[in-house]
Design a protein around this motif. Structure first.
Motif, mmCIF file in Angstrom:
data_model
loop_
_atom_site.group_PDB
_atom_site.id
_atom_site.type_symbol
_atom_site.label_atom_id
_atom_site.label_comp_id
_atom_site.label_asym_id
_atom_site.label_seq_id
_atom_site.Cartn_x
_atom_site.Cartn_y
_atom_site.Cartn_z
ATOM 1 N N SER A 1 -15.507 18.654 -2.036
ATOM 2 C CA SER A 1 -16.391 19.765 -1.726
ATOM 3 C C SER A 1 -15.795 20.562 -0.577
ATOM 4 O O SER A 1 -15.051 20.051 0.253
ATOM 5 C CB SER A 1 -17.782 19.247 -1.351
ATOM 6 N N SER A 2 -16.129 21.857 -0.561
ATOM 7 C CA SER A 2 -15.576 22.761 0.437
ATOM 8 C C SER A 2 -16.705 23.444 1.204
ATOM 9 O O SER A 2 -17.815 23.601 0.691
ATOM 10 C CB SER A 2 -14.688 23.814 -0.242
ATOM 11 N N ASP A 3 -16.400 23.831 2.431
ATOM 12 C CA ASP A 3 -17.378 24.573 3.224
ATOM 13 C C ASP A 3 -17.534 26.007 2.725
ATOM 14 O O ASP A 3 -18.488 26.688 3.074
ATOM 15 C CB ASP A 3 -16.975 24.584 4.700
ATOM 16 N N SER A 4 -16.583 26.468 1.919
ATOM 17 C CA SER A 4 -16.649 27.819 1.369
ATOM 18 C C SER A 4 -17.500 27.809 0.109
ATOM 19 O O SER A 4 -17.212 27.058 -0.836
ATOM 20 C CB SER A 4 -15.234 28.337 1.040
ATOM 21 N N ALA A 5 -18.531 28.611 0.095
ATOM 22 C CA ALA A 5 -19.447 28.640 -1.044
ATOM 23 C C ALA A 5 -18.708 29.039 -2.313
ATOM 24 O O ALA A 5 -17.938 29.996 -2.315
ATOM 25 C CB ALA A 5 -20.598 29.606 -0.778
ATOM 26 N N GLY A 6 -18.937 28.278 -3.381
ATOM 27 C CA GLY A 6 -18.336 28.603 -4.664
ATOM 28 C C GLY A 6 -16.937 28.072 -4.869
ATOM 29 O O GLY A 6 -16.347 28.308 -5.918
ATOM 30 N N TYR A 7 -16.409 27.320 -3.887
ATOM 31 C CA TYR A 7 -15.047 26.810 -4.005
ATOM 32 C C TYR A 7 -15.012 25.305 -3.742
ATOM 33 O O TYR A 7 -15.912 24.747 -3.098
ATOM 34 C CB TYR A 7 -14.109 27.513 -3.017
ATOM 35 N N GLN B 1 0.847 -1.202 0.000
ATOM 36 C CA GLN B 1 0.000 0.000 0.000
ATOM 37 C C GLN B 1 0.876 1.244 0.000
ATOM 38 O O GLN B 1 1.791 1.380 0.821
ATOM 39 C CB GLN B 1 -0.925 0.018 1.220
ATOM 40 N N ILE B 2 0.569 2.176 -0.916
ATOM 41 C CA ILE B 2 1.363 3.407 -1.002
ATOM 42 C C ILE B 2 0.514 4.661 -0.799
ATOM 43 O O ILE B 2 1.055 5.758 -0.769
ATOM 44 C CB ILE B 2 2.106 3.494 -2.345
ATOM 45 N N LEU B 3 -0.808 4.498 -0.653
ATOM 46 C CA LEU B 3 -1.668 5.643 -0.341
ATOM 47 C C LEU B 3 -2.923 5.148 0.342
ATOM 48 O O LEU B 3 -3.529 4.149 -0.064
ATOM 49 C CB LEU B 3 -2.052 6.419 -1.605
ATOM 50 N N ASN B 4 -3.319 5.859 1.388
ATOM 51 C CA ASN B 4 -4.551 5.565 2.121
ATOM 52 C C ASN B 4 -5.122 6.899 2.571
ATOM 53 O O ASN B 4 -4.581 7.540 3.473
ATOM 54 C CB ASN B 4 -4.260 4.666 3.322
ATOM 55 N N THR B 5 -6.173 7.353 1.921
ATOM 56 C CA THR B 5 -6.759 8.645 2.262
ATOM 57 C C THR B 5 -8.263 8.578 2.086
ATOM 58 O O THR B 5 -8.803 7.613 1.526
ATOM 59 C CB THR B 5 -6.150 9.763 1.384
ATOM 60 N N VAL B 6 -8.952 9.594 2.556
ATOM 61 C CA VAL B 6 -10.410 9.652 2.466
ATOM 62 C C VAL B 6 -10.824 11.110 2.326
ATOM 63 O O VAL B 6 -10.143 12.015 2.823
ATOM 64 C CB VAL B 6 -11.065 9.012 3.719
ATOM 65 N N GLY B 7 -11.913 11.349 1.641
ATOM 66 C CA GLY B 7 -12.412 12.712 1.484
ATOM 67 C C GLY B 7 -13.820 12.726 0.909
ATOM 68 O O GLY B 7 -14.321 11.705 0.426
ATOM 69 N N ARG B 8 -14.455 13.885 0.994
ATOM 70 C CA ARG B 8 -15.775 14.078 0.367
ATOM 71 C C ARG B 8 -15.533 14.413 -1.101
ATOM 72 O O ARG B 8 -15.544 15.569 -1.503
ATOM 73 C CB ARG B 8 -16.540 15.190 1.078
ATOM 74 N N VAL B 9 -15.307 13.400 -1.863
ATOM 75 C CA VAL B 9 -14.753 13.547 -3.200
ATOM 76 C C VAL B 9 -15.823 13.925 -4.224
ATOM 77 O O VAL B 9 -16.888 13.325 -4.284
ATOM 78 C CB VAL B 9 -14.050 12.242 -3.619
ATOM 79 N N LEU B 10 -15.494 14.948 -5.017
ATOM 80 C CA LEU B 10 -16.310 15.309 -6.171
ATOM 81 C C LEU B 10 -15.826 14.573 -7.413
ATOM 82 O O LEU B 10 -16.628 14.132 -8.236
ATOM 83 C CB LEU B 10 -16.254 16.819 -6.414
ATOM 84 N N SER B 11 -14.519 14.433 -7.545
ATOM 85 C CA SER B 11 -13.951 13.721 -8.680
ATOM 86 C C SER B 11 -12.528 13.305 -8.353
ATOM 87 O O SER B 11 -11.870 13.907 -7.496
ATOM 88 C CB SER B 11 -13.962 14.598 -9.946
ATOM 89 N N VAL B 12 -12.068 12.263 -9.044
ATOM 90 C CA VAL B 12 -10.690 11.789 -8.940
ATOM 91 C C VAL B 12 -10.169 11.616 -10.359
ATOM 92 O O VAL B 12 -10.854 11.049 -11.214
ATOM 93 C CB VAL B 12 -10.602 10.444 -8.179
ATOM 94 N N GLU B 13 -8.963 12.107 -10.599
ATOM 95 C CA GLU B 13 -8.391 11.989 -11.934
ATOM 96 C C GLU B 13 -6.888 11.777 -11.826
ATOM 97 O O GLU B 13 -6.275 12.058 -10.786
ATOM 98 C CB GLU B 13 -8.694 13.228 -12.773
ATOM 99 N N VAL B 14 -6.319 11.280 -12.902
ATOM 100 C CA VAL B 14 -4.876 11.113 -12.993
ATOM 101 C C VAL B 14 -4.371 12.039 -14.081
ATOM 102 O O VAL B 14 -4.855 12.006 -15.217
ATOM 103 C CB VAL B 14 -4.501 9.655 -13.310
ATOM 104 N N ALA B 15 -3.415 12.879 -13.729
ATOM 105 C CA ALA B 15 -2.853 13.850 -14.664
ATOM 106 C C ALA B 15 -1.340 13.819 -14.559
ATOM 107 O O ALA B 15 -0.787 14.144 -13.502
ATOM 108 C CB ALA B 15 -3.386 15.256 -14.386
#
Length: 236
Positions: free
Chosen positions: A195-201, A172-186
């Protein structure tokens, strides 16, 4: 001492006589320029260079790797070795089961009992399975794909696990969690938008391969304006 910023003092309003005087002066100066000719706006102000505040204070240390997962590459017990280094030879479901069992032995379960039962019933109830379809991308730049596993939790949280073959062992090389909107590889980076608690961000975290630590580490985190979904075509 109050920590609130002091607002600059309001500027006094110009009087009508002052406005007329400026207007009259502009008209006199304007009489020297033929109509239609460009007029100079004066010398442009030079942008000041950045000034660092409190330069004598040392910068904060880089966040520890365990904020986003293991501090070092963690071999996953209970799985066969893969001498070829091709992680696709292993069933992704067996990797998930081995990780849950390993976390239970370390008394650090990632999920509660109800969630573990849902995961164990994935083969019988695929429509209710919280484990997303596994993805395979080269994140380390060695020409071999890593296994990316996403598991949907309640409250729109997504657990992300990333594995590679290291010396024949699933690691295992990564273990994380979040309220994810999207995941991509670039460009080899794993980019997670939340998602953020700040409106519009929205929050954007970039995980990159760290060859020194042999794990994926957070390279940067920033807040971006939310990307608006494209409007549907007429008639759709």
């Amino acid at each position: 001492m109050s920590l609130l910023r002091r607002l600059p003092a309001a500027r006094p309003l110009r009087t009508m006589s002052g406005v007329l005087a400026v207007t009259g002066a502009s008209a006199l100066l304007g009489g020297c320029v033929e109509a239609g000719e460009p007029q100079s706006a004066g010398h442009a102000s030079v942008a000041p260079a950045p000034v660092r505040l409190w330069p004598e204070k040392p910068p904060a240390p880089r966040p520890a790797p365990d904020w986003y997962g293991p501090e070092e590459p963690t071999p996953l017990p209970g799985l066969p070795e893969v001498p070829s280094g091709d992680i696709r030879q292993l069933d992704a479901d067996s990797v998930v089961a081995a990780q849950i069992a390993a976390d239970a032995r370390r008394q650090r379960p990632a999920f509660d009992e109800n969630m573990q039962k849902r995961i164990s019933r994935c083969s019988a109830e695929p429509d209710q399975c919280p484990v997303r379809t596994p993805e395979y991308k080269d994140l380390t730049g060695d020409g071999k794909d890593e296994l990316i596993i996403g598991i949907e939790e309640r409250q729109h949280a997504l657990v992300l696990w990333v594995y590679r073959i290291r010396n024949g062992a699933v690691t295992q090389i990564l273990n994380t969690v979040g309220r994810v909107l999207s995941v991509e590889v670039a460009d080899g980076d794993l980019v997670m938008r939340e998602s953020s608690d700040s409106a519009g961000y929205e929050a954007r975290t970039v995980f990159s391969w760290d060859s020194a630590h042999q794990i994926m580490m957070s390279k940067e985190m920033e807040y971006d304006r939310k990307t608006l979904a494209p409007s549907p075509e007429p008639g759709q």
